[in-house]
Scaffold this active site. Structure first.
Site, short mmCIF file in Angstrom:
data_model
loop_
_atom_site.label_atom_id
_atom_site.label_comp_id
_atom_site.label_asym_id
_atom_site.label_seq_id
_atom_site.Cartn_x
_atom_site.Cartn_y
_atom_site.Cartn_z
N ASP A 106 -3.21 19.61 -14.30
CA ASP A 106 -3.62 18.34 -14.90
C ASP A 106 -3.06 18.35 -16.32
O ASP A 106 -3.47 19.15 -17.16
CB ASP A 106 -5.16 18.26 -14.90
CG ASP A 106 -5.68 16.94 -15.45
OD1 ASP A 106 -4.98 16.32 -16.27
OD2 ASP A 106 -6.80 16.54 -15.06
N ARG A 157 0.85 -1.21 0.00
CA ARG A 157 0.00 0.00 0.00
C ARG A 157 0.87 1.25 0.00
O ARG A 157 0.50 2.30 -0.52
CB ARG A 157 -0.95 0.02 1.20
CG ARG A 157 -1.72 1.35 1.34
CD ARG A 157 -2.96 1.24 2.20
NE ARG A 157 -2.71 0.65 3.49
CZ ARG A 157 -2.13 1.29 4.53
NH1 ARG A 157 -1.75 2.54 4.43
NH2 ARG A 157 -1.96 0.66 5.67
N TYR A 207 -11.54 19.34 -15.47
CA TYR A 207 -12.21 18.03 -15.63
C TYR A 207 -13.43 17.94 -14.71
O TYR A 207 -13.36 18.33 -13.54
CB TYR A 207 -11.19 16.92 -15.34
CG TYR A 207 -11.83 15.57 -15.26
CD1 TYR A 207 -12.51 15.02 -16.35
CD2 TYR A 207 -11.77 14.83 -14.08
CE1 TYR A 207 -13.11 13.79 -16.27
CE2 TYR A 207 -12.37 13.58 -14.00
CZ TYR A 207 -13.05 13.07 -15.09
OH TYR A 207 -13.66 11.86 -15.00
N LYS A 220 -5.46 7.48 -19.47
CA LYS A 220 -5.59 8.01 -20.84
C LYS A 220 -4.39 7.55 -21.69
O LYS A 220 -4.21 6.37 -21.86
CB LYS A 220 -5.72 9.54 -20.77
CG LYS A 220 -6.78 10.02 -19.77
CD LYS A 220 -8.17 9.57 -20.15
CE LYS A 220 -9.25 10.17 -19.28
NZ LYS A 220 -9.79 9.25 -18.27
C1 LIG Z 1 -8.55 15.63 -17.95
C2 LIG Z 1 -8.84 14.53 -16.98
N1 LIG Z 1 -8.28 14.58 -15.77
C3 LIG Z 1 -8.53 13.64 -14.83
C4 LIG Z 1 -9.38 12.60 -15.08
C5 LIG Z 1 -9.66 11.60 -13.99
O1 LIG Z 1 -8.94 10.44 -14.21
P1 LIG Z 1 -9.45 8.98 -13.76
O2 LIG Z 1 -10.66 8.68 -14.56
O3 LIG Z 1 -8.26 8.14 -14.09
O4 LIG Z 1 -9.73 9.04 -12.30
C6 LIG Z 1 -9.96 12.48 -16.33
C7 LIG Z 1 -10.85 11.32 -16.64
O5 LIG Z 1 -11.55 11.26 -17.59
C8 LIG Z 1 -9.71 13.49 -17.30
O6 LIG Z 1 -10.30 13.47 -18.50
#
Ligand SMILES: Cc1ncc(COP(=O)(O)O)c(C=O)c1O
Length: 398
Positions: A190, A66, A119, A215
């Site tokens: 991000d 963990r 997001y 992604k």
């Molecule tokens: C730009 C962006 N950031 C963060 C995330 C969140 O990631 P996760 O789905 O791996 O938790 C996403 C998910 O679609 C995303 O498109």
């Protein structure tokens, strides 16, 4: 219309640099070409002294998965190197990386400045959970650096996403990171869209760079994972305050899949970039397409930190196109959220708006219901364009 290459010299150089970094494999017993998966929950010690030394944080010793695992660490090391950062921490999802990173920085009474088109679940995390801890978030138009700077005084954290989700707004990350640093504000970005191949925000002054590794990094739509990279001190803070206690650790098997994804990341991105630009150009010339949201068409200073473009962008159609009919006619673009995998995907904003009424940044910050997001996958681009062109032609309302 035939497909011509859209790969720029900057993108080529970025792809080559990342490829070189990724050839640097950690040594493993028996020198396998692919490293092992340490699928174990715990690690044992040969004697008291070794256990004591490991608990004192000396040497490379692992204790419990963990908290740390060699396969996961191998993935973290590669991301830190790609981002030009000292350290990285992996998580079981991008959202875990976002929430654990943000919560390692803010305390009750703090204020966050965030870009308005961040997001969706990051927005909902800010709106639903953080107020319970007396943490407030002010949303800004991230493309307007003056507006962001005006909102900064007194904030604890600046949250960026450049380009932003759905509308691909750019932010001048160099200028904003500098302005935040001058006021002792931590900047988080991000960077999932650009990946560390095409944008390295930490090298431009951003403190912490996070990714949904679900992604492009994973790249095969078979893994949900996240990672954050930054200075040793800020990653240590995450390790001390959130990662072990919120418990959203990355599994060794998924770390292995992500390392596998990284091996082809630069070459996959070359294809995504080339195909997406080809399709964006075709859409731009289409009579019923009213707008393309893709950073290639922007003169914003935020473009300067992007060495290349990936496969995700949005376009808008006029009222003559029946959007449900258009999406249902497509053969190669499958209706589905997420992106960054091998496959082409489509999300009509009109379909996703209904999912979370009231807590959706789209309705608050006006993303058009005529907008349609595309992920251009690794399939043949001419075949993909033929699919789109055919569906558009057959979905004109009569
Ligand atoms: C730009 C962006 N950031 C963060 C995330 C969140 O990631 P996760 O789905 O791996 O938790 C996403 C998910 O679609 C995303 O498109």
């Amino acid at each position: 219309m035939k497909h011509e290459t859209h790969i720029t010299d900057a993108a080529k150089a970025a792809i080559e640099a990342a490829s070189l970094i990724l050839t640097d494999d950690a040594p493993h017993l028996h020198d396998p070409v692919v490293g092992p998966i340490y699928q174990t929950s715990l690690f044992t010690f040969k004697d008291f002294a070794e256990m004591q030394k490991t608990f004192a944080g000396e040497g490379q010793g692992y204790i419990y998965s963990r908290v740390g695992n060699p396969t996961v660490h191998d993935f973290e090391r590669r991301i830190a190197e790609l981002e030009g950062a000292e350290a990285a921490r992996a998580f079981s999802s991008g959202m875990a990386a976002i929430s654990s990173t943000v919560l390692s920085i803010v305390s009750s009474g703090d204020r966050i400045v965030a870009v308005r088109h961040c997001y969706g679940d990051a927005y909902r995390f800010f709106e639903k959970l953080l107020p319970r801890f007396n943490i407030t978030v002010d949303y800004v138009d991230g493309s307007d650096a003056d507006a962001v700077e005006a909102a900064l005084p007194g904030a604890k954290l600046l949250y960026l996403e450049s380009p932003s989700s759905m509308v691909f707004e750019l932010q001048d990350i160099k200028r904003l990171a500098q302005a935040a640093r001058a006021q002792g504000i931590t900047t988080v970005i991000d960077n999932s869209w650009a990946t560390p191949v095409f944008q390295k925000p930490h090298t431009h002054g951003v403190d912490l760079v996070l990714h949904s590794a679900s992604k492009y990094i994973g790249g095969h739509s078979d893994t949900v994972a996240g990672v954050v990279a930054g200075s040793k001190a800020l990653i240590a803070r995450i390790n001390e305050l959130t990662h072990p206690f919120l418990g959203a650790k990355l599994s060794p098997l998924e770390a292995f899949l992500l390392i596998r994804g990284l091996r082809t990341l630069p070459f996959r991105l070359k294809r995504h970039m080339d195909s997406a630009l080809f399709i964006a150009e075709r859409l731009r010339a289409h009579a019923h397409v009213t707008k393309i949201h893709h950073p290639i068409y922007s003169n914003h200073p935020g473009r300067a930190t992007l060495a290349g473009f990936t496969g995700l962008f949005t376009f808008e159609v006029d009222d003559t196109i029946d959007i449900p009919r258009f999406t249902d006619l497509l053969k190669f673009f499958r209706l589905g959220v997420s992106w960054g995998g091998h496959e082409s995907l489509i999300v009509p904003v009109a379909a996703s708006l209904a999912q979370t009424p009231g807590v959706n940044s789209f309705d608050r910050f006006s993303v058009s219901p005529r907008a349609i997001r595309l992920h251009v996958g690794l399939e043949d681009p001419e075949m993909l364009w033929a699919d789109l062109e055919n569906a558009l032609a057959k979905s004109i309302k009569t």
